[in-house]
Every structure is written in C-alpha cells, then in structure tokens.
Design a protein around this motif. Structure first.
Motif, PDB file in Angstrom:
ATOM      1  N   GLU A 211      36.364  39.396  49.170  1.00 39.23           N
ATOM      2  CA  GLU A 211      37.484  38.539  49.545  1.00 39.23           C
ATOM      3  C   GLU A 211      38.186  37.994  48.308  1.00 39.23           C
ATOM      4  O   GLU A 211      37.607  37.910  47.219  1.00 39.23           O
ATOM      5  N   PHE A 212      39.449  37.631  48.526  1.00 41.41           N
ATOM      6  CA  PHE A 212      40.302  37.068  47.488  1.00 41.41           C
ATOM      7  C   PHE A 212      40.952  35.830  48.085  1.00 41.41           C
ATOM      8  O   PHE A 212      41.609  35.912  49.131  1.00 41.41           O
ATOM      9  N   THR A 216      42.441  26.864  45.041  1.00 42.31           N
ATOM     10  CA  THR A 216      43.058  25.536  45.004  1.00 42.31           C
ATOM     11  C   THR A 216      43.317  25.005  46.405  1.00 42.31           C
ATOM     12  O   THR A 216      43.095  23.825  46.689  1.00 42.31           O
ATOM     13  N   THR A 217      43.767  25.878  47.309  1.00 38.56           N
ATOM     14  CA  THR A 217      44.102  25.444  48.667  1.00 38.56           C
ATOM     15  C   THR A 217      43.072  25.872  49.704  1.00 38.56           C
ATOM     16  O   THR A 217      43.058  25.340  50.818  1.00 38.56           O
ATOM     17  N   GLY A 218      42.236  26.859  49.370  1.00 39.20           N
ATOM     18  CA  GLY A 218      41.286  27.395  50.334  1.00 39.20           C
ATOM     19  C   GLY A 218      41.837  28.528  51.180  1.00 39.20           C
ATOM     20  O   GLY A 218      41.118  29.099  52.007  1.00 39.20           O
ATOM     21  N   HIS A 251      52.777  34.376  47.900  1.00 32.17           N
ATOM     22  CA  HIS A 251      53.192  33.830  46.614  1.00 32.17           C
ATOM     23  C   HIS A 251      51.992  33.249  45.875  1.00 32.17           C
ATOM     24  O   HIS A 251      51.204  32.495  46.452  1.00 32.17           O
ATOM     25  N   VAL A 252      51.828  33.618  44.591  1.00 29.19           N
ATOM     26  CA  VAL A 252      50.782  33.040  43.742  1.00 29.19           C
ATOM     27  C   VAL A 252      51.446  32.418  42.523  1.00 29.19           C
ATOM     28  O   VAL A 252      52.496  32.882  42.061  1.00 29.19           O
ATOM     29  N   VAL A 253      50.826  31.356  42.004  1.00 30.50           N
ATOM     30  CA  VAL A 253      51.451  30.567  40.939  1.00 30.50           C
ATOM     31  C   VAL A 253      50.427  30.230  39.862  1.00 30.50           C
ATOM     32  O   VAL A 253      49.225  30.120  40.140  1.00 30.50           O
ATOM     33  N   PRO A 254      50.884  30.046  38.614  1.00 29.94           N
ATOM     34  CA  PRO A 254      49.957  29.795  37.502  1.00 29.94           C
ATOM     35  C   PRO A 254      49.164  28.498  37.609  1.00 29.94           C
ATOM     36  O   PRO A 254      48.099  28.385  36.990  1.00 29.94           O
ATOM     37  N   ASP A 255      49.650  27.496  38.371  1.00 31.38           N
ATOM     38  CA  ASP A 255      48.901  26.241  38.431  1.00 31.38           C
ATOM     39  C   ASP A 255      47.872  26.219  39.566  1.00 31.38           C
ATOM     40  O   ASP A 255      47.273  25.178  39.835  1.00 31.38           O
ATOM     41  N   HIS A 256      47.648  27.361  40.225  1.00 35.73           N
ATOM     42  CA  HIS A 256      46.556  27.486  41.186  1.00 35.73           C
ATOM     43  C   HIS A 256      45.469  28.386  40.597  1.00 35.73           C
ATOM     44  O   HIS A 256      45.736  29.225  39.737  1.00 35.73           O
ATOM     45  N   ARG A 257      44.241  28.208  41.092  1.00 33.42           N
ATOM     46  CA  ARG A 257      43.121  29.073  40.722  1.00 33.42           C
ATOM     47  C   ARG A 257      42.841  30.015  41.888  1.00 33.42           C
ATOM     48  O   ARG A 257      42.888  29.608  43.060  1.00 33.42           O
ATOM     49  N   TYR A 258      42.543  31.263  41.566  1.00 34.05           N
ATOM     50  CA  TYR A 258      42.283  32.277  42.585  1.00 34.05           C
ATOM     51  C   TYR A 258      40.924  32.909  42.302  1.00 34.05           C
ATOM     52  O   TYR A 258      40.544  33.103  41.143  1.00 34.05           O
ATOM     53  N   ARG A 259      40.210  33.232  43.386  1.00 33.60           N
ATOM     54  CA  ARG A 259      38.834  33.709  43.219  1.00 33.60           C
ATOM     55  C   ARG A 259      38.619  35.006  43.993  1.00 33.60           C
ATOM     56  O   ARG A 259      38.998  35.119  45.159  1.00 33.60           O
ATOM     57  N   VAL A 260      37.998  35.984  43.319  1.00 31.73           N
ATOM     58  CA  VAL A 260      37.510  37.178  43.992  1.00 31.73           C
ATOM     59  C   VAL A 260      35.992  37.055  44.090  1.00 31.73           C
ATOM     60  O   VAL A 260      35.327  36.657  43.130  1.00 31.73           O
ATOM     61  N   THR A 261      35.443  37.368  45.271  1.00 33.10           N
ATOM     62  CA  THR A 261      33.998  37.301  45.492  1.00 33.10           C
ATOM     63  C   THR A 261      33.556  38.548  46.243  1.00 33.10           C
ATOM     64  O   THR A 261      34.213  38.968  47.206  1.00 33.10           O
ATOM     65  N   VAL A 262      32.454  39.125  45.788  1.00 37.28           N
ATOM     66  CA  VAL A 262      31.860  40.254  46.499  1.00 37.28           C
ATOM     67  C   VAL A 262      30.455  39.851  46.938  1.00 37.28           C
ATOM     68  O   VAL A 262      29.737  39.152  46.212  1.00 37.28           O
ATOM     69  N   TYR A 263      30.091  40.264  48.156  1.00 40.17           N
ATOM     70  CA  TYR A 263      28.789  39.926  48.742  1.00 40.17           C
ATOM     71  C   TYR A 263      28.007  41.214  48.985  1.00 40.17           C
ATOM     72  O   TYR A 263      28.556  42.191  49.518  1.00 40.17           O
ATOM     73  N   TYR A 264      26.728  41.182  48.613  1.00 43.80           N
ATOM     74  CA  TYR A 264      25.853  42.345  48.787  1.00 43.80           C
ATOM     75  C   TYR A 264      24.600  41.956  49.559  1.00 43.80           C
ATOM     76  O   TYR A 264      24.184  40.788  49.568  1.00 43.80           O
ATOM     77  N   ASP A 265      23.989  42.955  50.182  1.00 48.09           N
ATOM     78  CA  ASP A 265      22.664  42.803  50.783  1.00 48.09           C
ATOM     79  C   ASP A 265      21.891  44.077  50.467  1.00 48.09           C
ATOM     80  O   ASP A 265      22.069  45.110  51.118  1.00 48.09           O
ATOM     81  N   ASN A 266      21.067  44.004  49.440  1.00 50.02           N
ATOM     82  CA  ASN A 266      20.316  45.161  48.943  1.00 50.02           C
ATOM     83  C   ASN A 266      18.927  45.164  49.575  1.00 50.02           C
ATOM     84  O   ASN A 266      18.081  44.348  49.218  1.00 50.02           O
ATOM     85  N   PRO A 267      18.653  46.091  50.512  1.00 46.16           N
ATOM     86  CA  PRO A 267      17.389  46.071  51.256  1.00 46.16           C
ATOM     87  C   PRO A 267      16.250  46.828  50.580  1.00 46.16           C
ATOM     88  O   PRO A 267      15.166  46.939  51.154  1.00 46.16           O
TER      89      PRO A 267
END
Length: 336
Positions: A211-212, A216-218, A251-267
């Motif tokens: 997810e991306f 800043t806003t959720g 729209h994305v702006v320089p004064d916001h922070r953006y996060r990429v997250t990857v989730y794994y389940d290694n069995p």
C-alpha cells in the motif's frame, strides 16, 4: 568475442517508424549459459539526439543482421536519467525497466508523454542470458521507444515515471525475508507538487499486501493484494488508473509525508535470502509551470546510487548505508 566497448552502443531516431532506438554493444551468447556466466554488455551513457516525448517502449535482442532473437535471452533492461532526480529521493531518475515478461508497454500517447531534451543523457544497461541450445554471435540488446517529436499538439500532459521502494535509498532492492509475518516501510516527501495518475506495485512470493498512503492525512492512495497463479506463486499485482473523464490523478505535495509498506507472511519457518521486495511506482504529472528538478551530483546519496548502477561499487549490488541520512526514514517490523 569479448564484451564490446561501451562506445559500440548507439542511440538514433527512426522517424519512419516513429521510434527512438538504443542499441547496446554486441556480445556473444553461448548456448545454455546463465547470466552469471556471461560477459554482459557494458553500461552505456548516451546523449539524446532529439527533442520529443516517449509514450511506450519494448525491448528485444537482435543478431548482426537485425533479425529478432528469442525473448528468453532478456533478463532485464534499465534506463536511467542521471541529469534529473527521483521524485522522492535525490538519486538519478529511473525512466524505465523491463524484463522478459514485461512485453510492450504503451501509454495513451495523446494524453501522456515523457519529455526528453536533446543534449541530455541516459544510462542504458541490460542483463542477458541464453538458456536455448543455440549460440548467437554479435547479439545486441535493443530498446525501441515510441516517440512523438516536438511541435505536435499532443501529448496533453508531460508525465514522468516515479517509484518508491521499501529498500530505499540506494543499493539492491531485495532484502532477507524473515519467517512469519513481517512488514517493511519507507516514508518520504516528493520534491515537487503534482498528480499521480497511475500506479502499480511489485513484491515477491509470500507477499500479502502492498500500500501507498499519505502519512500526513491517513488517506490510502493505493492498496493491493497480489494475484497468485495455480502453483501459489505471485503472478501479478493489480494496477490503479487514477484518471478519467471526471478528473486527473491524486495530488501530492512536498509538505506531506507519504509511505509505502509491504506485508509478508513467510510460512517456511526460516528466513529467505533476498526473498523480500516492495516497490510502488507509476506516472506523475507535475503541476502546471513546475519543471522536473535536476539532480545534485554533489549529494552523497546521488553519488552512492551512481556508483551502484554503474557497477563501480563491487558488482551489481551495494548494501544499504549503515546510517540513515536526512533524506530518508526506513522502518522494519517483524511479528512472530
């Protein structure tokens, strides 16, 4: 033949076919040879000969008579812009990447085009192999880019590729995947304002979600679970087109922070070396009047990244820096 000199690479415009062509230096491809055993084509830094816009591409391998060779010879191809920075990092801008499974890539050329300027530079590199029973001599890796010259009324929007990787800032993008459930993130801000008009993701087997978000806003901008094939391996990750008749992009702006997250389940019960990866990327249209920012070649991250992709730092891979600088914030969480 030994690997050719980078000077044997070439770039030229084929106006009759409407393409801009990059040929890497020719190499010999002995039968049944992996990419680890081959002398790869030397990396080429080339000067763009024309002004215009790219709206698609494909990669092929050809012999000395320009006959196309089997697709399985291509492992991957990368094209990098050393003159401009990435959207979320002060490293060289990644223009395109392709593997044998990529196939032709085309944008709606009337809408979007990547602007290229005569005199600017690109760095082209490829990895090839030959699993076939046939030896090919003087083979060239060729990139054909669908090209619109300046002076046409299209494209309507000047777009650029962008990417954000949980293994930012520099070096190899895969990481050791711990046993059980885990996640890994990277958070950053864009250097210029604009709209993300399309994006997709990439992850390895045992990936469950990528997810991306606007941290800043959720707001969740992209949220995708992979599609598995009949054997359980990841076959694809859904893409999102963020434009239509009613509007253009997020729209994305320089004064916001953006996060990429990857989730794994290694069995498997044990760590998988280089088993993790998490990348989002797509198309970005800068706000009206905003130019894509140039690279700062004195920046330490730029220099580390340059040494990595030019294979000047001990091979194809370089470890992550020991300490995080002011440019990035990386988090990793493990749950057992």
């Amino acid at each position: 033949m030994p690997p050719g000199d980078a000077a044997d690479a070439r770039i030229f415009s084929d106006r009759d076919r409407g393409v801009l062509v990059i040929d890497l230096a020719p190499v010999d491809l002995p039968a049944h040879t992996s990419h680890h055993e081959l002398a790869q084509p030397p990396i080429a830094t080339l000067e763009l000969p024309v002004d215009g816009y790219i709206h698609g591409f494909r990669v092929e391998v050809v012999d000395s008579a320009d006959h196309e060779l089997p697709d399985e010879l291509i492992h991957h191809f990368n094209l990098i812009d050393p003159d401009h920075r990435e959207l979320f990092l002060p490293i060289s801008r990644r223009l395109l990447a392709a593997g044998r499974e990529t196939g032709p890539v085309r944008l709606p050329g009337l809408l979007f085009g990547l602007p290229l300027k005569r005199g600017e530079h690109v760095v082209a590199s490829a990895m090839i192999e030959n699993p076939t029973p046939t030896t090919y001599r003087h083979a060239r890796v060729r990139l054909l880019m669908d090209f619109t010259p300046v002076g046409r009324p299209w494209p309507l929007f000047r777009a650029s590729p962008w990417q954000m990787d949980v293994a930012f800032p520099v070096g190899d993008k895969s990481f050791a995947l711990p046993a059980g459930r885990s996640s890994r993130s990277y958070t950053g801000s864009p250097s210029v304002p604009g709209k993300i008009v399309g994006l997709g993701g990439h992850m390895h087997d045992y990936g469950r979600l990528i997810e991306f978000v606007d941290a800043t806003t959720g707001e969740v901008i992209y949220h995708a679970a992979p599609v598995a094939d009949s054997t359980g391996h990841i076959a694809s990750v859904p893409t999102s087109r963020l434009y239509g008749w009613t509007g253009l992009g997020v729209h994305v702006v320089p004064d916001h922070r953006y996060r990429v997250t990857v989730y794994y389940d290694n069995p498997t019960g044990q760590a998988v070396p280089d088993g993790g990866m998490g990348v989002v990327g797509g198309l970005f249209v800068p706000d009206r009047g905003v130019e894509w920012p140039p690279a700062d070649r004195t920046d330490s991250l730029y220099q580390q990244d340059y040494r990595h992709y030019m294979r000047l730092s001990g091979g194809h891979e370089m470890q992550m820096p020991m300490r995080m600088g002011a440019h990035e914030h990386v988090t990793a969480h493990e749950h057992h």
